[in-house]
Design an enzyme around this catalytic site. Sequence first.
Site, PDB file in Angstrom:
ATOM      1  N   CYS A 128       3.438   8.664   0.852  1.00 46.19           N
ATOM      2  CA  CYS A 128       3.962   7.731   1.845  1.00 46.19           C
ATOM      3  C   CYS A 128       4.116   6.395   1.134  1.00 46.19           C
ATOM      4  CB  CYS A 128       2.988   7.635   3.011  1.00 46.19           C
ATOM      5  SG  CYS A 128       3.446   6.393   4.223  1.00 46.19           S
ATOM      6  N   GLU A 185       0.831  -1.204   0.000  1.00 42.54           N
ATOM      7  CA  GLU A 185       0.000   0.000   0.000  1.00 42.54           C
ATOM      8  C   GLU A 185       0.865   1.253   0.000  1.00 42.54           C
ATOM      9  OE1 GLU A 185      -3.963  -1.859   2.145  1.00 42.54           O
ATOM     10  OE2 GLU A 185      -2.549  -0.795   3.411  1.00 42.54           O
ATOM     11  N   LEU A 190      10.729   6.314  17.809  1.00 44.77           N
ATOM     12  CA  LEU A 190      11.265   6.142  19.162  1.00 44.77           C
ATOM     13  C   LEU A 190      10.214   5.481  20.066  1.00 44.77           C
ATOM     14  CD1 LEU A 190      13.821   6.747  20.804  1.00 44.77           C
ATOM     15  CD2 LEU A 190      12.792   8.924  21.448  1.00 44.77           C
ATOM     16  N   HIS A 191       9.147   6.160  20.276  1.00 45.87           N
ATOM     17  CA  HIS A 191       7.966   5.650  20.993  1.00 45.87           C
ATOM     18  C   HIS A 191       8.163   5.358  22.475  1.00 45.87           C
ATOM     19  CE1 HIS A 191       6.270   5.800  17.128  1.00 45.87           C
ATOM     20  NE2 HIS A 191       6.629   4.626  16.692  1.00 45.87           N
ATOM     21  N   CYS A 198      -0.804   6.059   9.915  1.00 47.32           N
ATOM     22  CA  CYS A 198       0.426   5.382  10.350  1.00 47.32           C
ATOM     23  C   CYS A 198       0.114   4.049  11.013  1.00 47.32           C
ATOM     24  CB  CYS A 198       1.159   6.201  11.409  1.00 47.32           C
ATOM     25  SG  CYS A 198       1.789   7.727  10.819  1.00 47.32           S
ATOM     26  N   CYS A 202       1.793  -2.255  15.463  1.00 44.25           N
ATOM     27  CA  CYS A 202       1.728  -1.942  14.032  1.00 44.25           C
ATOM     28  C   CYS A 202       1.032  -3.056  13.242  1.00 44.25           C
ATOM     29  CB  CYS A 202       3.136  -1.734  13.488  1.00 44.25           C
ATOM     30  SG  CYS A 202       3.132  -1.310  11.741  1.00 44.25           S
ATOM     31  N   CYS A 249       6.785  -5.003  15.601  1.00 44.87           N
ATOM     32  CA  CYS A 249       6.364  -3.964  16.543  1.00 44.87           C
ATOM     33  C   CYS A 249       4.916  -4.279  16.925  1.00 44.87           C
ATOM     34  CB  CYS A 249       6.454  -2.577  15.904  1.00 44.87           C
ATOM     35  SG  CYS A 249       8.130  -2.138  15.425  1.00 44.87           S
ATOM     36  N   ASN A 269      -3.063   5.199  16.337  1.00 39.57           N
ATOM     37  CA  ASN A 269      -4.181   4.713  15.535  1.00 39.57           C
ATOM     38  C   ASN A 269      -4.485   3.286  15.939  1.00 39.57           C
ATOM     39  OD1 ASN A 269      -4.167   7.073  13.845  1.00 39.57           O
ATOM     40  ND2 ASN A 269      -2.236   6.257  13.070  1.00 39.57           N
ATOM     41  N   CYS A 305       6.500  -6.970   6.882  1.00 40.78           N
ATOM     42  CA  CYS A 305       7.615  -6.481   7.705  1.00 40.78           C
ATOM     43  C   CYS A 305       8.034  -7.577   8.666  1.00 40.78           C
ATOM     44  CB  CYS A 305       7.180  -5.234   8.488  1.00 40.78           C
ATOM     45  SG  CYS A 305       8.540  -4.418   9.350  1.00 40.78           S
TER      46      CYS A 305
HETATM   47  N1  SAH Z   1       9.614   0.695   9.617  1.00 43.14           N
HETATM   48  C1  SAH Z   1       9.658   2.129   9.609  1.00 43.14           C
HETATM   49  C2  SAH Z   1       8.616   2.787   8.718  1.00 43.14           C
HETATM   50  C3  SAH Z   1       7.183   2.278   8.744  1.00 43.14           C
HETATM   51  S1  SAH Z   1       6.072   2.717  10.039  1.00 43.14           S
HETATM   52  C4  SAH Z   1       9.537   2.653  11.021  1.00 43.14           C
HETATM   53  O1  SAH Z   1       9.228   1.882  11.923  1.00 43.14           O
HETATM   54  O2  SAH Z   1       9.806   3.844  11.240  1.00 43.14           O
HETATM   55  C5  SAH Z   1       5.734   4.438   9.971  1.00 43.14           C
HETATM   56  C6  SAH Z   1       5.420   5.042  11.347  1.00 43.14           C
HETATM   57  O3  SAH Z   1       4.122   4.650  11.874  1.00 43.14           O
HETATM   58  C7  SAH Z   1       6.425   4.623  12.421  1.00 43.14           C
HETATM   59  O4  SAH Z   1       6.785   5.724  13.206  1.00 43.14           O
HETATM   60  C8  SAH Z   1       5.611   3.629  13.234  1.00 43.14           C
HETATM   61  O5  SAH Z   1       6.159   3.399  14.490  1.00 43.14           O
HETATM   62  C9  SAH Z   1       4.256   4.292  13.246  1.00 43.14           C
HETATM   63  N2  SAH Z   1       3.152   3.420  13.665  1.00 43.14           N
HETATM   64  C10 SAH Z   1       3.082   2.077  13.536  1.00 43.14           C
HETATM   65  N3  SAH Z   1       1.896   1.624  14.034  1.00 43.14           N
HETATM   66  C11 SAH Z   1       1.211   2.711  14.488  1.00 43.14           C
HETATM   67  C12 SAH Z   1      -0.077   2.900  15.056  1.00 43.14           C
HETATM   68  N4  SAH Z   1      -0.893   1.864  15.266  1.00 43.14           N
HETATM   69  N5  SAH Z   1      -0.460   4.179  15.374  1.00 43.14           N
HETATM   70  C13 SAH Z   1       0.371   5.227  15.116  1.00 43.14           C
HETATM   71  N6  SAH Z   1       1.582   5.101  14.557  1.00 43.14           N
HETATM   72  C14 SAH Z   1       2.007   3.866  14.236  1.00 43.14           C
END
Ligand code: SAH
Length: 339
Positions: free
Chosen positions: A106, A93, A220-221, A330, A120, A117, A287, A113
């Site tokens: 984007c 996507e 970072l998170h 995201c 995600c 995480c 999200n 992947c």
């Molecule tokens: N693998 C890369 C790029 C893809 S994710 C990375 O991790 O940076 C793009 C962004 O969306 C990242 O910052 C990721 O942590 C964030 N993300 C993933 N799941 C999410 C969610 N459920 N809500 C908000 N952001 C999320």
Amino acid sequence: MSEKIDIRSLSKESLREFFLEHSQKAFRGNQVYEWLWHKGAHDFESMTNISIETRQFLNDHFVINHIEVDDMQQSSDGTIKNAIKLHDGLIVESVFIPTPTRTTACVSSQVGCSLNCTFCATARLKKMRNLNPDEIYDQVVAIDRQSRVYKGHKLNNIVFMGMGEPLLNYKNVLKSIEMITSDEGLGMSPRRITLSTVGLHKMIMKLADDEVKFNLAVSLHSAIDEVRSKMMPINDKSTLADLLHSLQYWYAKTNKAITFEYVVWKGITLVAYCKKVPSKVNLIEYNAIEEDGFEQADPAAVAYYQRELERNQITVNIRHSRGKDIDAACGQLANKTTA
Ligand code: SAH
């Protein structure tokens, strides 16, 4: 029948050599290269300054694997999520994100992947394969077209924040950026490109050594190892200390500040970590995806983070979700439209 090669996997040099080896002028290679990238030819027939015999000859040896926009979903806020069909039938996507002043693409770098995480949606697809440079490039071309159709101007920015971890597909991602930025491709400025990574420290150092000109964002998170490892298992192999070291190295080499991406969930702190390297912070609205146990923080918590960061002279952007009603925000990219 042996499988034909995707002609866009060849460098310009290799194309030139191919023509030489077949007793033709090397500059034919340059002409074909221009058709393939800058002019975006979908077939050999359209290469009108190449003789019919040569076009046939190319057709005998190569294919041009083009992506196909299989499905488009438009959000009420104008965001468009594209389901992209690859030559082997797999789907990724990409997202077109318009604002009143600019448009952003984007793009995905892998099918699925491998990083797991927990918050995600893409992680749940598992990794199937890396995207080729042309498959990434084509996503940008398709969204540039959407930008022209829906907003009347060319695409302004590109973020590698779609499916996959771009630094685990290093060579192909860099090649795609080379083509996006080169005059032989789209001629966009690297300053308009941001690569987002989970923070693989060795690869970040490699980026710095390779003197790339695009921007770096790090998911970072959490600034606490224990917490981060629970959400992002990669943190066990590439810890916050490793990451920081690589980011300081990046800054020393490139003089470019880092963007930290930070989803605001309930109760985590980050100011101390960000102060150690020139950076700004994108606070991200979480999200919801199904059954991951996370909850969105309330606006007061976001405001608190914003205040704390600003009090420490760290620039903050609050990133509200775009395209949420169509699962284009995201972390929501999970090929749901085509499942
Ligand atoms: N693998 C890369 C790029 C893809 S994710 C990375 O991790 O940076 C793009 C962004 O969306 C990242 O910052 C990721 O942590 C964030 N993300 C993933 N799941 C999410 C969610 N459920 N809500 C908000 N952001 C999320």
